[in-house]
Design an enzyme around this catalytic site. Structure first.
Site, short mmCIF file in Angstrom:
data_model
loop_
_atom_site.label_atom_id
_atom_site.label_comp_id
_atom_site.label_asym_id
_atom_site.label_seq_id
_atom_site.Cartn_x
_atom_site.Cartn_y
_atom_site.Cartn_z
N LYS A 199 0.95 -1.06 0.01
CA LYS A 199 -0.05 0.03 0.02
C LYS A 199 0.98 1.26 -0.06
O LYS A 199 0.71 2.13 -0.77
CB LYS A 199 -0.93 0.01 1.35
CG LYS A 199 -2.40 0.10 0.94
CD LYS A 199 -3.14 0.14 2.38
CE LYS A 199 -4.50 -0.77 1.88
NZ LYS A 199 -5.35 -0.70 2.88
N LYS A 204 -19.00 8.75 4.21
CA LYS A 204 -19.64 7.56 3.63
C LYS A 204 -18.50 7.04 2.34
O LYS A 204 -18.20 8.25 1.74
CB LYS A 204 -20.82 8.29 2.86
CG LYS A 204 -21.80 8.56 3.89
CD LYS A 204 -23.28 9.08 3.39
CE LYS A 204 -23.18 10.36 2.56
NZ LYS A 204 -22.82 11.69 3.52
N CYS A 259 -19.07 -1.66 7.61
CA CYS A 259 -19.46 -0.65 9.04
C CYS A 259 -20.58 -1.24 9.58
O CYS A 259 -20.82 -1.75 10.77
CB CYS A 259 -19.54 0.87 8.76
SG CYS A 259 -18.06 1.52 8.49
N1 NAD Z 1 -14.88 2.53 5.70
C1 NAD Z 1 -15.77 3.34 6.14
O1 NAD Z 1 -16.53 3.73 5.44
C2 NAD Z 1 -15.62 3.77 7.64
C3 NAD Z 1 -16.28 4.80 8.08
C4 NAD Z 1 -16.13 5.41 9.29
C5 NAD Z 1 -15.49 4.46 10.24
N2 NAD Z 1 -14.75 3.43 9.88
C6 NAD Z 1 -14.03 2.63 10.72
O2 NAD Z 1 -12.64 3.10 10.78
C7 NAD Z 1 -11.88 2.15 11.16
C8 NAD Z 1 -10.97 1.92 9.68
O3 NAD Z 1 -11.73 1.59 8.54
P1 NAD Z 1 -11.34 1.15 7.13
O4 NAD Z 1 -12.46 1.09 6.20
O5 NAD Z 1 -10.35 2.55 6.68
O6 NAD Z 1 -10.34 0.05 7.36
P2 NAD Z 1 -9.36 -0.51 6.12
O7 NAD Z 1 -9.09 -2.13 6.47
O8 NAD Z 1 -9.66 0.06 4.86
O9 NAD Z 1 -7.83 0.24 6.49
C9 NAD Z 1 -7.27 0.05 7.68
C10 NAD Z 1 -5.69 0.16 7.50
O10 NAD Z 1 -5.07 0.05 8.65
C11 NAD Z 1 -3.74 -0.80 8.43
N3 NAD Z 1 -3.19 -1.24 9.67
C12 NAD Z 1 -3.56 -2.04 10.69
N4 NAD Z 1 -2.83 -2.05 11.57
C13 NAD Z 1 -1.67 -1.02 11.47
C14 NAD Z 1 -0.82 -0.51 12.30
N5 NAD Z 1 -0.59 -0.87 13.38
N6 NAD Z 1 0.00 0.41 11.74
C15 NAD Z 1 -0.25 1.04 10.42
N7 NAD Z 1 -1.39 0.47 9.67
C16 NAD Z 1 -2.13 -0.31 10.18
C17 NAD Z 1 -4.08 -1.66 7.52
O11 NAD Z 1 -3.10 -2.20 6.85
C18 NAD Z 1 -5.26 -1.30 6.56
O12 NAD Z 1 -4.53 -0.54 5.48
C19 NAD Z 1 -12.84 0.98 11.19
O13 NAD Z 1 -12.67 1.01 12.73
C20 NAD Z 1 -13.95 1.33 10.89
O14 NAD Z 1 -15.19 0.84 11.34
C21 NAD Z 1 -15.10 3.04 8.55
#
Ligand code: NAD
EC number: 1.1.1.22
Length: 450
Positions: free
Chosen positions: A35, A164, A273
């Site tokens: 990434k 969103k 989510c």
């Molecule tokens: N996707 C959405 O629409 C959305 C909206 C609001 C809230 N959220 C919340 O936000 C959080 C993240 O969601 P997302 O969709 O972005 O997840 P995602 O899986 O797309 O991204 C998470 C990233 O974190 C990285 N990661 C994990 N451990 C790590 C570490 N120790 N150091 C650095 N990087 C690390 C992973 O490799 C991954 O790229 C979740 O809790 C989710 O519920 C998501």
């Protein structure tokens, strides 16, 4: 301000890009080296409209950098001794085996932060996390600092994300509200200062306690999921009466106490989510002795709704779909994203193939993601994914719309009619115009749309 964003996923990358666009210096880190390598080459690893433009502009202005770890990321930020670095945790909180949020990535990030901190910091949970997680993060960081015999001032705040997917950039720059959960005036003031340029008026900045902020996120998502499940239940009642749920929906949504949002019936909600957050809130409620009667119903209705299209197809074609060929339009869990987590298309395609059908599918952007999700079905030729929705419909015994991409509204249905084996459309999102389709000669069925 100097900002480190931990996680370069949907939330982390959008946060890093948007914060760096307003004069902050931001480093975004991820443990996934591929990434980071792609980001460093200017390639955005997810589909999110407008994100590339914001990332490119910030990189060009020297305000956004990427690194493969928290320690290396922090070294790219040169903080003044008494100004805290803001560290956003935006890592995944997937569903654990018992339905509760799995905090392993959040706590691993907290551990790394504790091992790497060299100056004062405010750690901000942007990940969706259960009530009490800020305390766990605080404990983990403090423990690491204690082991290092370091006395570094830090605080932990909660700032849940409401973006969103598909409209994330606009949501970040034009938020309904920004929730800031803190226990300290100093931290609150720092975060208010950070977010002031993102709101039109101060009333959009909601300051609450940390635990309240943590619960606001789950309660908001669960409320939206509840409206969808509620409407799906009403659609099922409409089916039995042979009445049109779309009229019922409009009649309800025009009541100013109810409003129209999230009242569209369909073939179930998915995404990264709602499914996991409803489950996690069930566990949160249970953990304090509250029986989550409503939430369990929301979840149960959604599971059932994800079978709706398959049941409609079986009702029309019989249980044995051997030799049947089905076209599926839409694989992403919703339009304008390539995210397929918990997408309704997964349940449908797997059920169709298990019943003997072959499937040709189309999605405007999720093809690459789908190729990973369905690697097994692609290997044994049960499923083919093509680039053109009309080609996907070739020789189909039924066309099934699962994701309401706007493109599907303007397809040349006369062309589709010529290439299908049977002119049958199942519209899982009530997205298409039934009268126009019937006029061409399609048998149309929607969701609760007699
Ligand atoms: N996707 C959405 O629409 C959305 C909206 C609001 C809230 N959220 C919340 O936000 C959080 C993240 O969601 P997302 O969709 O972005 O997840 P995602 O899986 O797309 O991204 C998470 C990233 O974190 C990285 N990661 C994990 N451990 C790590 C570490 N120790 N150091 C650095 N990087 C690390 C992973 O490799 C991954 O790229 C979740 O809790 C989710 O519920 C998501």
């Amino acid at each position: 301000m100097n900002i480190l964003v931990v996680g370069a996923g949907y939330v982390g990358l959008v946060t890093a890009a948007c914060l760096s666009s307003k004069d902050n210096t931001v480093v975004c880190v991820d443990t996934d080296p591929s990434k980071i390598a792609r980001l460093e080459k200017g390639i955005i690893p997810i589909y999110e409209p407008g994100l590339k433009e914001v990332v490119d502009a910030s990189i060009a202005a020297g305000r956004l950098k990427f690194a493969d770890g928290i320690k290396s990321g922090l070294t790219l930020l040169t903080s003044e001794a008494d100004v805290p670095t803001l560290i956003f945790i935006a890592v995944g909180t997937p569903q654990g085996e018992d339905g509760s949020a799995d905090l392993r990535y959040v706590l691993a990030a907290a551990k790394e932060i504790g091992q790497a901190l060299t100056g004062p910091a405010i750690i901000i949970n942007k990940s969706t996390v259960p009530v009490g997680t800020a305390d766990l993060v605080k404990g983990e960081v403090a423990w690491q600092l204690f082991n290092r015999k370091c006395f570094i001032d830090f605080d932990v705040a909660s700032n849940p994300e409401f973006l969103k997917e598909g409209a994330a950039i606009d949501d970040f720059f034009n938020p309904d509200r920004i929730v800031i959960g803190t226990q300290s005036d100093k931290t609150r003031d720092q975060l208010l200062k950070l977010y002031k340029p993102y709101v039109k008026n101060d009333s959009q900045l909601l300051t609450v306690g940390v635990k309240e902020a943590e619960l606001i996120k789950y309660a908001s998502n669960a409320m939206l999921a509840t409206r969808i499940s509620f409407m799906n239940e009403i659609a099922n009642v409409c089916d039995r009466f042979g009445i049109n749920v779309e009229d019922v929906r409009v009649g309800m949504g025009t009541d100013s106490r109810i409003g129209p949002a999230f009242l569209r019936p369909g073939c179930g909600y998915g995404g990264s989510c709602f499914p996991k957050d409803v489950q996690a809130l069930v566990r949160i409620a249970q953990s304090v002795g509250v029986d989550p009667i409503v939430l369990n119903g929301v979840e149960a209705r959604n599971k059932k709704q994800k079978q709706y299209l398959f049941e409609q197809i079986v009702a029309k074609m019989g249980k044995d779909l051997d030799g049947r060929h089905i076209c599926v339009w839409g694989l992403a869990f919703k339009p304008d994203t390539d995210d397929m987590r918990e997408a309704s298309s997964i349940d449908l395609i797997r059920a169709l193939c298990a019943a003997g059908a072959t499937v040709t599918a189309h999605d405007p952007v999720a093809k690459e993601v789908a190729e990973n999700v369905f690697a097994d079905l692609l290997r044994n030729a049960k499923l083919t994914i093509v680039e053109d929705p009309v080609i996907a419909a070739r020789n189909a015994d039924a066309v099934v719309l699962v994701t309401e991409w706007v493109q599907y509204k303007t397809i040349d249905f006369n062309k589709v009619k010529q290439s299908v084996r049977q002119a049958v459309i199942f519209d899982g999102r009530n997205h298409l115009d039934p009268s126009a389709l019937k006029a061409i000669g399609f048998a149309y069925s929607g969701v609760g749309r007699a």
